[in-house]
Design an enzyme around this catalytic site. Structure first.
Site, mmCIF file in Angstrom:
data_model
loop_
_atom_site.group_PDB
_atom_site.id
_atom_site.type_symbol
_atom_site.label_atom_id
_atom_site.label_comp_id
_atom_site.label_asym_id
_atom_site.label_seq_id
_atom_site.Cartn_x
_atom_site.Cartn_y
_atom_site.Cartn_z
ATOM 1 N N HIS A 52 0.546 -1.332 0.410
ATOM 2 C CA HIS A 52 -0.053 -0.136 0.058
ATOM 3 C C HIS A 52 1.344 1.097 -0.020
ATOM 4 O O HIS A 52 1.848 1.345 0.191
ATOM 5 C CB HIS A 52 -1.262 0.126 0.435
ATOM 6 N N HIS A 54 1.438 3.958 2.534
ATOM 7 C CA HIS A 54 2.405 4.729 2.884
ATOM 8 C C HIS A 54 3.606 4.938 3.560
ATOM 9 O O HIS A 54 4.466 3.730 2.331
ATOM 10 C CB HIS A 54 1.609 4.689 4.094
ATOM 11 N N ASP A 56 5.663 4.903 5.457
ATOM 12 C CA ASP A 56 6.629 3.668 5.921
ATOM 13 C C ASP A 56 6.709 2.351 4.831
ATOM 14 O O ASP A 56 7.931 1.434 5.867
ATOM 15 C CB ASP A 56 6.316 3.805 7.039
ATOM 16 N N HIS A 57 6.114 2.611 3.908
ATOM 17 C CA HIS A 57 5.964 1.201 3.365
ATOM 18 C C HIS A 57 7.080 1.381 1.813
ATOM 19 O O HIS A 57 7.216 0.250 1.720
ATOM 20 C CB HIS A 57 4.865 0.467 2.852
ATOM 21 N N HIS A 108 -7.210 -0.819 5.645
ATOM 22 C CA HIS A 108 -6.079 0.181 6.153
ATOM 23 C C HIS A 108 -6.223 1.541 5.288
ATOM 24 O O HIS A 108 -6.309 2.100 5.182
ATOM 25 C CB HIS A 108 -5.026 -0.113 6.302
ATOM 26 N N ASP A 130 0.046 -3.388 6.534
ATOM 27 C CA ASP A 130 -1.073 -3.110 7.575
ATOM 28 C C ASP A 130 -2.576 -3.968 7.803
ATOM 29 O O ASP A 130 -2.993 -2.526 8.360
ATOM 30 C CB ASP A 130 -0.941 -1.238 7.424
ATOM 31 N N HIS A 168 5.054 -4.950 10.874
ATOM 32 C CA HIS A 168 4.836 -3.463 11.833
ATOM 33 C C HIS A 168 5.266 -4.654 12.977
ATOM 34 O O HIS A 168 4.318 -5.538 13.298
ATOM 35 C CB HIS A 168 3.825 -2.494 12.543
HETATM 36 FE FE FE Z 1 2.832 1.157 8.136
HETATM 37 ZN ZN ZN Z 2 -0.322 1.495 6.561
#
Ligand code: FE
Ligand code: ZN
Length: 255
Positions: A52, A54, A56-57, A108, A130, A168
């Site tokens: 996805h 985001h 942090d990915h 998410h 996530d 995570h």
């Molecule tokens: Fe994340």
């Molecule tokens: Zn995420």
């Protein structure tokens, strides 16, 4: 095949899978841990899988693509660092001799996907980003409770021995909430002690398995009488989607 969770930021894992020569990584929010692991193990990066949009990915995607020439595969329905090949539910991809199938798992984010292979050294393997965490699930940033419940149902229906690679390390916090919801769950108590021992030694609690999550994760158990009763005792939720929505709300407020 060797499966390695590369820690990134405070609590992310960038999953690496390699055969001693070639590697793939999933959701590289940062390029540095990946570049370092490639060098340490003498690997060539073949592919970057993304679940996805985001940051942090995807934050390390451009740098890794430029540094290694790896191909990037991601969700059909999300804004992504280009160029990439876009995948959606039922699409398949062969990488490092493994056959991956894509599952749409909105909730998410609206276009979140998961990467599943039925046979990695004889065992199924899931990269779920996530959507599903050990003992928990992702926050509903873009999707509805009904979508997330359907997505989690889809993952829960995978074979029990499937290794679950979450993005995570949220397990201990999730289990604290799970014990508040489902205090009489013996498997949950046992798993909590196991995870506390892992974290005390600074080891990952992951990968989990689908069978384990079915036994301990309240978000896969919202239809179980004990879980539904606990939710209904503190909300007006009655139907299964409302119960799931109220459970997710409860977690959002839980301290
Ligand atoms: Fe994340
Ligand atoms: Zn995420």
């Amino acid at each position: 095949m060797t499966l390695i969770p590369l820690p990134a930021f405070d609590d992310n894992y960038i999953w690496m899978l390699h055969d001693g020569r070639q590697a793939l990584v999933v959701d590289p929010g940062d390029e540095q841990p990946v570049l370092q692991a490639l060098q340490t193990h003498g690997l060539q990066l073949k592919a970057i899988l993304v679940t996805h949009h985001h940051i942090d990915h995807v934050g390390g995607v451009d740098e890794l693509r430029a540094a290694t020439g790896a191909a990037v595969y991601g969700p059909a329905g999300e804004a992504m660092p280009e160029p990439l090949q876009r995948f959606s539910d039922g699409d398949t991809l062969e990488l490092l001799g493994l056959h991956f199938t894509v599952l749409d798992v909105p909730g998410h984010t609206a276009g979140h996907i998961a990467w599943y292979t039925a046979d990695c050294d004889g065992q199924p393997l899931l990269f779920c980003g996530d959507t599903l965490f050990s003992g928990g699930c992702g926050r509903l940033f873009e999707g509805t409770p009904a979508q997330m419940l359907a997505s989690l149902d889809k993952l829960a229906a995978l074979p029990g021995q499937t290794r679950v690679c979450c993005a995570h390390e949220y397990t201990l916090g999730n289990l604290r909430f799970a014990r508040a919801v489902d205090p009489d769950n013996a498997a949950l108590q046992h798993y909590t002690r196991q995870c506390e021992a892992q974290r005390a030694r600074q080891l990952p609690t992951l990968p989990s398995t689908i069978a384990l999550e079915r036994d301990i994760n309240p978000f896969l158990r919202s239809r179980q009488p004990a879980v539904a009763r606990a939710v209904q005792a503190r909300s007006t939720a009655r139907d299964e989607v409302s119960v799931f929505a109220a459970l997710r709300e409860w977690k959002n407020e839980f301290r």
